[in-house]
Each structure stands twice: as C-alpha cells, then as structure tokens.
Design a protein around this motif. Structure first.
Motif, mmCIF file in Angstrom:
data_model
loop_
_atom_site.group_PDB
_atom_site.id
_atom_site.type_symbol
_atom_site.label_atom_id
_atom_site.label_comp_id
_atom_site.label_asym_id
_atom_site.label_seq_id
_atom_site.Cartn_x
_atom_site.Cartn_y
_atom_site.Cartn_z
ATOM 1 N N THR A 48 76.442 -3.839 52.756
ATOM 2 C CA THR A 48 77.315 -3.305 53.801
ATOM 3 C C THR A 48 77.959 -1.997 53.350
ATOM 4 O OG1 THR A 48 77.787 -5.546 54.556
ATOM 5 C CG2 THR A 48 79.298 -3.833 55.268
ATOM 6 N N LEU A 49 78.487 -1.987 52.126
ATOM 7 C CA LEU A 49 79.119 -0.773 51.608
ATOM 8 C C LEU A 49 78.112 0.372 51.468
ATOM 9 C CD1 LEU A 49 81.476 -2.339 48.914
ATOM 10 C CD2 LEU A 49 82.115 -1.386 51.142
ATOM 11 N N LEU A 50 76.901 0.025 51.048
ATOM 12 C CA LEU A 50 75.858 1.046 50.920
ATOM 13 C C LEU A 50 75.548 1.661 52.275
ATOM 14 C CD1 LEU A 50 73.675 2.544 49.283
ATOM 15 C CD2 LEU A 50 72.180 0.587 49.713
ATOM 16 N N GLY A 51 75.387 0.813 53.272
ATOM 17 C CA GLY A 51 75.108 1.324 54.620
ATOM 18 C C GLY A 51 76.230 2.205 55.138
ATOM 19 N N GLU A 53 78.383 3.951 53.288
ATOM 20 C CA GLU A 53 78.368 5.214 52.544
ATOM 21 C C GLU A 53 77.252 6.136 53.035
ATOM 22 O OE1 GLU A 53 80.572 6.304 50.406
ATOM 23 O OE2 GLU A 53 81.720 4.454 50.349
ATOM 24 N N ILE A 54 76.090 5.594 53.300
ATOM 25 C CA ILE A 54 74.960 6.416 53.768
ATOM 26 C C ILE A 54 75.288 7.023 55.127
ATOM 27 C CG2 ILE A 54 72.579 6.308 54.604
ATOM 28 C CD1 ILE A 54 71.997 4.322 52.355
ATOM 29 N N SER A 55 75.878 6.212 56.010
ATOM 30 C CA SER A 55 76.180 6.725 57.345
ATOM 31 C C SER A 55 77.290 7.775 57.312
ATOM 32 C CB SER A 55 76.558 5.581 58.285
ATOM 33 O OG SER A 55 77.793 5.015 57.896
ATOM 34 N N GLU A 56 78.243 7.638 56.388
ATOM 35 C CA GLU A 56 79.347 8.590 56.318
ATOM 36 C C GLU A 56 78.965 9.889 55.604
ATOM 37 O OE1 GLU A 56 82.632 6.553 54.538
ATOM 38 O OE2 GLU A 56 83.079 5.428 56.356
ATOM 39 N N LEU A 57 78.147 9.800 54.576
ATOM 40 C CA LEU A 57 77.851 10.976 53.756
ATOM 41 C C LEU A 57 76.607 11.734 54.210
ATOM 42 C CD1 LEU A 57 78.644 9.470 50.256
ATOM 43 C CD2 LEU A 57 80.098 10.946 51.640
ATOM 44 N N ILE A 65 76.424 6.258 46.245
ATOM 45 C CA ILE A 65 75.257 5.532 46.767
ATOM 46 C C ILE A 65 74.413 5.010 45.607
ATOM 47 C CG2 ILE A 65 73.110 5.780 48.067
ATOM 48 C CD1 ILE A 65 74.654 7.672 49.933
ATOM 49 N N THR A 66 74.245 5.823 44.577
ATOM 50 C CA THR A 66 73.507 5.389 43.392
ATOM 51 C C THR A 66 74.187 4.183 42.752
ATOM 52 O OG1 THR A 66 72.844 7.669 43.016
ATOM 53 C CG2 THR A 66 72.553 6.143 41.193
ATOM 54 N N LEU A 67 75.516 4.203 42.701
ATOM 55 C CA LEU A 67 76.262 3.076 42.143
ATOM 56 C C LEU A 67 76.014 1.800 42.948
ATOM 57 C CD1 LEU A 67 78.422 2.065 40.113
ATOM 58 C CD2 LEU A 67 80.129 2.685 41.835
#
Length: 110
Positions: A48-51, A53-57, A65-67
């Motif tokens: 969820t956090l990855l998604g 971050e991808i949508s925001e950045l 995102i790598t983390l």
C-alpha cells in the motif's frame, strides 16, 4: 490379571501423552499462524505504501520506493522461511512423539 492391568495402564498413558502432544501442537500452530498473519499484514501495508509513493512521486528512481521494494522482498523471504521452519518443526515434533511412544510401548510390552 496383572498383565491386563499393566496393558490398560500403558494404553491410558499413551493416550494421555498423545492428547497432550496434540494440544501442544495445536497451540504451536495457532501461535505460528498469528505470527504469519502479522507478517502478511505488514507485507500488505508495504504494498500500500509503495503504491502511494509511486502515485505521489510519479517516478520509480526514488530512494523511498527502493526502500519499500527492499522491505517487500525481505518480508516475502521471511514469510517463506517461517513457513518452511514451522513445517520442519512440526515434522520433528511428530517424529519425536512417535519415537517416544514406540519406545515406551516396546519397553513395556516385554
């Protein structure tokens, strides 16, 4: 008559040992299931956090995102490791139980 009483005691003893062993295995399985459920929830949170971050950045070349990707890889490996370890531990306990019970029955049947 004494032999029948001794055999009855052996049957009772083995039955109690098996019941206690099954209770212990059930508790162990329940605790491991809770642990795996918690890890699975953590993995879903990372997705969820990855998604997010991808949508925001709007870029994939970000250290955040790598983390998240590394954390997801780690959690997947940990879940698989715990599943395999749990299965091996259960098999070990069942083998030990069979050995103990068969030894007790063999030594008392003579």
């Amino acid at each position: 008559m004494l032999k029948k009483v001794k055999n009855l005691f052996i049957i009772y003893y083995v039955g109690v040992r098996i019941c206690l062993s099954e209770i212990a295995l059930s508790i162990l399985k329940w605790l491991k299931k809770i642990e795996l459920t918690q890890l699975q929830k953590r993995l879903n949170l990372e997705y969820t956090l990855l998604g997010k971050e991808i949508s925001e950045l709007n870029t994939l070349n970000n250290p955040i995102i790598t983390l998240h990707l590394e954390q997801i890889k780690f959690l997947k490996k940990e879940i698989e490791f715990l599943k395999k370890e749990h299965e091996a531990h259960i098999n070990h306990l069942l083998t030990a139980r069979k050995t103990k019970i068969s030894y007790f029955i063999d030594s008392n049947s003579k």
